[in-house]
Design a protein around this motif. Structure first.
Motif, PDB file in Angstrom:
ATOM      1  N   GLU A  61     -26.326  23.864   9.344  1.00 38.03           N
ATOM      2  CA  GLU A  61     -25.731  23.912  10.689  1.00 38.03           C
ATOM      3  C   GLU A  61     -26.769  23.704  11.782  1.00 38.03           C
ATOM      4  O   GLU A  61     -26.408  23.418  12.921  1.00 38.03           O
ATOM      5  CB  GLU A  61     -25.014  25.255  10.898  1.00 38.03           C
ATOM      6  N   PHE A  97     -19.796  18.806  16.334  1.00 39.64           N
ATOM      7  CA  PHE A  97     -19.959  19.547  15.092  1.00 39.64           C
ATOM      8  C   PHE A  97     -18.932  20.666  15.011  1.00 39.64           C
ATOM      9  O   PHE A  97     -18.701  21.386  15.981  1.00 39.64           O
ATOM     10  CB  PHE A  97     -21.368  20.137  15.002  1.00 39.64           C
ATOM     11  N   HIS A  98     -18.331  20.805  13.834  1.00 35.89           N
ATOM     12  CA  HIS A  98     -17.273  21.795  13.616  1.00 35.89           C
ATOM     13  C   HIS A  98     -17.521  22.462  12.275  1.00 35.89           C
ATOM     14  O   HIS A  98     -17.771  21.769  11.284  1.00 35.89           O
ATOM     15  CB  HIS A  98     -15.908  21.121  13.634  1.00 35.89           C
ATOM     16  N   SER A  99     -17.457  23.792  12.217  1.00 34.04           N
ATOM     17  CA  SER A  99     -17.776  24.504  10.982  1.00 34.04           C
ATOM     18  C   SER A  99     -16.661  25.446  10.567  1.00 34.04           C
ATOM     19  O   SER A  99     -15.996  26.066  11.395  1.00 34.04           O
ATOM     20  CB  SER A  99     -19.055  25.336  11.158  1.00 34.04           C
ATOM     21  N   SER A 100     -16.470  25.546   9.258  1.00 37.01           N
ATOM     22  CA  SER A 100     -15.652  26.593   8.654  1.00 37.01           C
ATOM     23  C   SER A 100     -16.489  27.181   7.527  1.00 37.01           C
ATOM     24  O   SER A 100     -17.098  26.440   6.750  1.00 37.01           O
ATOM     25  CB  SER A 100     -14.343  26.007   8.104  1.00 37.01           C
ATOM     26  N   ARG A 101     -16.535  28.492   7.456  1.00 37.85           N
ATOM     27  CA  ARG A 101     -17.535  29.118   6.591  1.00 37.85           C
ATOM     28  C   ARG A 101     -16.929  29.755   5.349  1.00 37.85           C
ATOM     29  O   ARG A 101     -15.888  30.407   5.402  1.00 37.85           O
ATOM     30  CB  ARG A 101     -18.311  30.174   7.370  1.00 37.85           C
ATOM     31  N   SER A 128     -13.499  26.805  -0.732  1.00 33.39           N
ATOM     32  CA  SER A 128     -13.744  25.526  -0.050  1.00 33.39           C
ATOM     33  C   SER A 128     -12.455  24.806   0.348  1.00 33.39           C
ATOM     34  O   SER A 128     -12.432  24.084   1.346  1.00 33.39           O
ATOM     35  CB  SER A 128     -14.607  24.615  -0.929  1.00 33.39           C
ATOM     36  N   CYS A 135     -11.446  25.894   3.773  1.00 30.36           N
ATOM     37  CA  CYS A 135     -12.312  25.316   4.790  1.00 30.36           C
ATOM     38  C   CYS A 135     -11.931  23.858   5.079  1.00 30.36           C
ATOM     39  O   CYS A 135     -11.915  23.437   6.240  1.00 30.36           O
ATOM     40  CB  CYS A 135     -13.765  25.384   4.337  1.00 30.36           C
ATOM     41  N   LEU A 185     -10.812  22.430   8.790  1.00 29.20           N
ATOM     42  CA  LEU A 185     -11.542  21.358   9.470  1.00 29.20           C
ATOM     43  C   LEU A 185     -10.681  20.121   9.660  1.00 29.20           C
ATOM     44  O   LEU A 185     -10.845  19.390  10.639  1.00 29.20           O
ATOM     45  CB  LEU A 185     -12.822  21.028   8.699  1.00 29.20           C
ATOM     46  N   TYR A 227     -19.899  19.374   2.657  1.00 29.94           N
ATOM     47  CA  TYR A 227     -19.861  20.633   1.914  1.00 29.94           C
ATOM     48  C   TYR A 227     -21.302  21.112   1.785  1.00 29.94           C
ATOM     49  O   TYR A 227     -22.094  20.537   1.057  1.00 29.94           O
ATOM     50  CB  TYR A 227     -19.235  20.382   0.545  1.00 29.94           C
ATOM     51  N   ALA A 228     -21.613  22.212   2.470  1.00 29.85           N
ATOM     52  CA  ALA A 228     -23.018  22.598   2.657  1.00 29.85           C
ATOM     53  C   ALA A 228     -23.483  23.682   1.695  1.00 29.85           C
ATOM     54  O   ALA A 228     -24.002  24.705   2.117  1.00 29.85           O
ATOM     55  CB  ALA A 228     -23.233  23.038   4.106  1.00 29.85           C
ATOM     56  N   SER A 249     -30.448  18.340   3.285  1.00 29.58           N
ATOM     57  CA  SER A 249     -29.896  18.061   4.614  1.00 29.58           C
ATOM     58  C   SER A 249     -30.067  16.597   5.002  1.00 29.58           C
ATOM     59  O   SER A 249     -29.153  15.973   5.553  1.00 29.58           O
ATOM     60  CB  SER A 249     -30.551  18.958   5.661  1.00 29.58           C
TER      61      SER A 249
END
Length: 233
Positions: free
Chosen positions: A2, A22-26, A44, A47, A51, A61-62, A205
């Motif tokens: 992130e 940038f948009h995140s779901s955790r 996942s 998420c 998104l 997918y981080a 990354s």
């Protein structure tokens, strides 16, 4: 991820026309164990749905080792399934996993033999080694920092890989993976290690950003982050 992917793309914005949001779901995970990774991966799908509601153009997918711990070749299944979730939500978008991106990024530069640095406990590092070797990429040497607490991994010095990678045996390797973990900071080290070693250096990354740009049909260029983002590939 992130912090590092936005940093790469902000640097790109200084020299290219595109602008990014940038948009995140955790997914929850505190300790990097096989059990917690499996629980995290199960989250996942949620998420991806969240998104997709933002109508994003690409999803990343981080967590590299979460994918790799689910079985050899799992990144392909995950990317296909999560893309399906975005279709169901009415916001279809391609999905890039950091695990798949590392494989694809190494293949893009023609790397068949690598040395890697991870923050993981040694059994998880072995999972990464086995996963890469299943994809046809031989790992000739690896270093495990053995930090199990995920928050502590994120607080590691981003210049530390510059020193740690000096201990890797890089004879006969085609590339160095300075961080095989999206949580372990390494961005400030990438170009410096590459300049010192005289071979391509990448991280999870960097590879994920590369694959996101490819999925978006954009030039794979961001200055100062190693060969993979030089625009040549």
């Amino acid at each position: 991820m992130e912090t590092e992917i936005p940093a790469i793309l902000r640097a790109r914005e200084a020299v290219e026309a595109e602008r990014f949001t940038f948009h995140s779901s955790r997914m929850r995970m505190q300790h990097v164990t096989k059990e917690e990774l499996a629980k995290m991966d199960a989250d996942s799908d949620r998420c991806a749905l969240e998104l997709a509601d933002a109508r994003v153009d690409v999803l990343g997918y981080a967590c590299l080792v979460a994918i790799m711990s689910m079985g050899l070749g799992y990144h392909k299944k995950s990317e296909e399934r999560l893309h399906g979730r975005t279709v169901e939500a009415g916001g279809p978008a391609p999905v890039v996993t950091s695990a798949g991106a590392l494989v694809d990024g190494l293949k893009a530069i023609g790397a068949k033999k690598v040395a890697i640095l991870t923050p993981y406990m040694k059994p998880l590092t072995q999972l990464v080694v086995d996963y890469l070797e299943h994809e046809g990429i031989e790992v000739l040497d690896s270093i495990s920092l053995e930090v199990s607490n995920n928050l502590e991994v994120g607080l590691l010095n981003p210049l530390a890989p510059l020193e740690h990678t000096k201990k890797l045996n890089t004879a006969n390797v085609d590339a160095i993976v300075a961080s095989a973990c999206v949580q372990m900071p390494s961005l400030a080290s990438i170009q410096q290690i590459e300049d010192r070693a005289g071979m391509p250096v990448l991280s999870s990354s960097v590879a994920t950003t590369y694959m996101m740009l490819k999925k978006l049909g954009l030039k794979t260029y961001a200055p100062g982050f190693g060969s993979l983002l030089s625009g040549k590939y």
